[in-house]
Design a protein around this motif. Sequence first.
Motif, mmCIF file in Angstrom:
data_model
loop_
_atom_site.group_PDB
_atom_site.id
_atom_site.type_symbol
_atom_site.label_atom_id
_atom_site.label_comp_id
_atom_site.label_asym_id
_atom_site.label_seq_id
_atom_site.Cartn_x
_atom_site.Cartn_y
_atom_site.Cartn_z
ATOM 1 N N GLY A 33 -0.673 2.961 -3.080
ATOM 2 C CA GLY A 33 -0.744 4.156 -4.006
ATOM 3 C C GLY A 33 0.265 5.069 -3.879
ATOM 4 O O GLY A 33 0.910 5.554 -2.671
ATOM 5 N N GLU A 34 0.931 5.799 -5.084
ATOM 6 C CA GLU A 34 1.919 6.908 -4.936
ATOM 7 C C GLU A 34 1.363 8.165 -4.027
ATOM 8 O O GLU A 34 0.283 8.614 -4.000
ATOM 9 C CB GLU A 34 2.218 7.132 -6.303
ATOM 10 N N VAL A 35 2.130 8.781 -3.381
ATOM 11 C CA VAL A 35 1.862 9.880 -2.661
ATOM 12 C C VAL A 35 2.860 10.999 -2.927
ATOM 13 O O VAL A 35 4.129 10.775 -3.313
ATOM 14 C CB VAL A 35 2.110 9.727 -1.198
ATOM 15 N N ARG A 36 2.140 12.282 -3.320
ATOM 16 C CA ARG A 36 3.010 13.363 -3.649
ATOM 17 C C ARG A 36 2.290 14.499 -2.639
ATOM 18 O O ARG A 36 1.417 14.661 -2.357
ATOM 19 C CB ARG A 36 2.795 13.762 -4.924
ATOM 20 N N ILE A 37 3.591 15.111 -1.742
ATOM 21 C CA ILE A 37 2.941 16.176 -0.772
ATOM 22 C C ILE A 37 3.734 17.393 -1.283
ATOM 23 O O ILE A 37 4.869 17.761 -1.399
ATOM 24 C CB ILE A 37 3.744 15.647 0.504
ATOM 25 N N ALA B 181 -6.062 2.647 -0.250
ATOM 26 C CA ALA B 181 -4.693 2.327 -0.487
ATOM 27 C C ALA B 181 -4.205 1.889 -1.889
ATOM 28 O O ALA B 181 -3.123 1.977 -2.090
ATOM 29 C CB ALA B 181 -4.694 1.121 0.378
ATOM 30 N N THR B 182 -5.279 2.041 -2.851
ATOM 31 C CA THR B 182 -4.656 1.790 -4.299
ATOM 32 C C THR B 182 -4.721 3.008 -5.047
ATOM 33 O O THR B 182 -4.007 2.995 -6.083
ATOM 34 C CB THR B 182 -5.670 0.689 -4.863
ATOM 35 N N GLN B 183 -4.954 3.983 -4.639
ATOM 36 C CA GLN B 183 -5.162 5.247 -5.594
ATOM 37 C C GLN B 183 -3.978 6.260 -5.253
ATOM 38 O O GLN B 183 -3.579 5.996 -4.013
ATOM 39 C CB GLN B 183 -6.341 6.098 -5.659
#
Length: 505
Positions: free
Chosen positions: A485-489, A450-452
């Motif tokens: 954590g940040e998510v880029r898709i 959850a933190t990365q």
Amino acid sequence: MPAYPHGLNKLVRTNLYRDIGASLVVFLVALPLCIGIAIASGVPAELGVLTGIVGGLLVGALPGSSFQVSGPAAGLTVLVYEAVTEHGAETLGVIVLAAGVLQVLLGAARLGRWFQAISLAVVQGMLAGIGLLLIAGQAYALADRKPAGTATENLLGLPGLAADVARSGAGLTAVGLGVLTIALIVLWAKTPRPLRTLPGPLVAVVAVSVLAVVAGVDAQRLEVGTLTAAIKPPGLDELGRLLDPAMVGTVLAFALIASAESLFSAAAVDRMHSGPRTRYNAELVAQGVGNSVCGLLGALPMTAVIVRSAANVHAGARTKLSRVLHGGWLLAFALFLPGVLELIPVAVLAGVLIHSGWKLLSPQQVAWLWRQDRREALVMAVTTAAIVATNLLEGVLIGMVAAVVKCAWDVSHLKVSEERRDDRIELRLAGNATFLRLPRIVEILDALPATQRVELDLSGLRHLDHACLSAVESWAEQRRAMSLGEVRIQLPPADSRPVPEREYA
């Protein structure tokens, strides 16, 4: 003979001689099969010959295929027996008539090619199921006994049949005749090629029947009536029974299975010669016309039969004349020599059909399919088991559902690779992300720390369906709402997904 220019007289004569020779070979192949299939179907022997005559004289002259030969087929034996047992022999004509009309409509609607879309594993499973049931049913005829009942009861009753025959001298004698017939058919296939011009089943039937007569063997023999007495057109009462839903299901089964078997045979026969290719829709109409006439006569249903068709091609047929003439030989034999058929022991014909059933079962094909693709072999096994447990139509439908499920599973192949770096996790998905793989995708996403920061690369997907895209979006929105954590898709190209690309940060 009319005079043709450019030396065509010789070609016409050559074609005529070859067609006459081929027609005699096909007649000799067809005669024991027409009789045996009728007996196995639970109807008089002359009805099988009648169907063979219609298949030759009528269907043989119609457009569609030039070389495949039509008549009663072992593949429909189980279905006909079930129909006669369930609905009565008097309804056979109307069932065949309605199935023939349906085939004509399917051909007129140009749906002939669609029958080629059936999975090969389902077809092999259907043939294996028919072969297994044919062997189980004819094992009783081999011992001059009546079948136990349903297909399952026949199979379960085989040990009891063996014990009964072992205690019966007459039963052992009948089984001996049948086993000798099978042995002769198998051995004849290993004889030099010139001898094999005569078909093995005919040689075996004649030889064993003559032996039985000379030795005075007491065994059940055929009872053959006249063709005119066998013709029983359906009446108004039988036509009215078409409103019965159970009858409708039987008609559909006859039409679909007969059509599929005929068109599969056409594809196989086309590979045997370099002549004109089959016109599938015209061939379907021709089969429908033939079955309509058979129904009006109260005869057995017909299909194009690969055994007779292959014999026709290998015997050197050049035109449609060979298959038309074979129908003429059947008619002449039935009119002038019907008493000869009554010399044939029932056990001998049972041996012919058990051999045919074994060829339909084809253990070599089963082993080959298992080596090539075990999932395809599973579809085949499901189809065969379903046919044995239910009936032919339901079994084939269950097999087709299994084939669709197998295809969907194969198409939804998904490859997942994960790479962990100091500051982020890179997750790549390739292949096809469909709802069938959704549980795995959700499990992988939920397992991410959850933190990365997560970089989810979906650009390698050939297909991303709406269910999977929605699940990915919900997962990203949930992480953002919880300040994780940040998510880029990175989504796949627009033509591989149902909605425009979005980015999440």
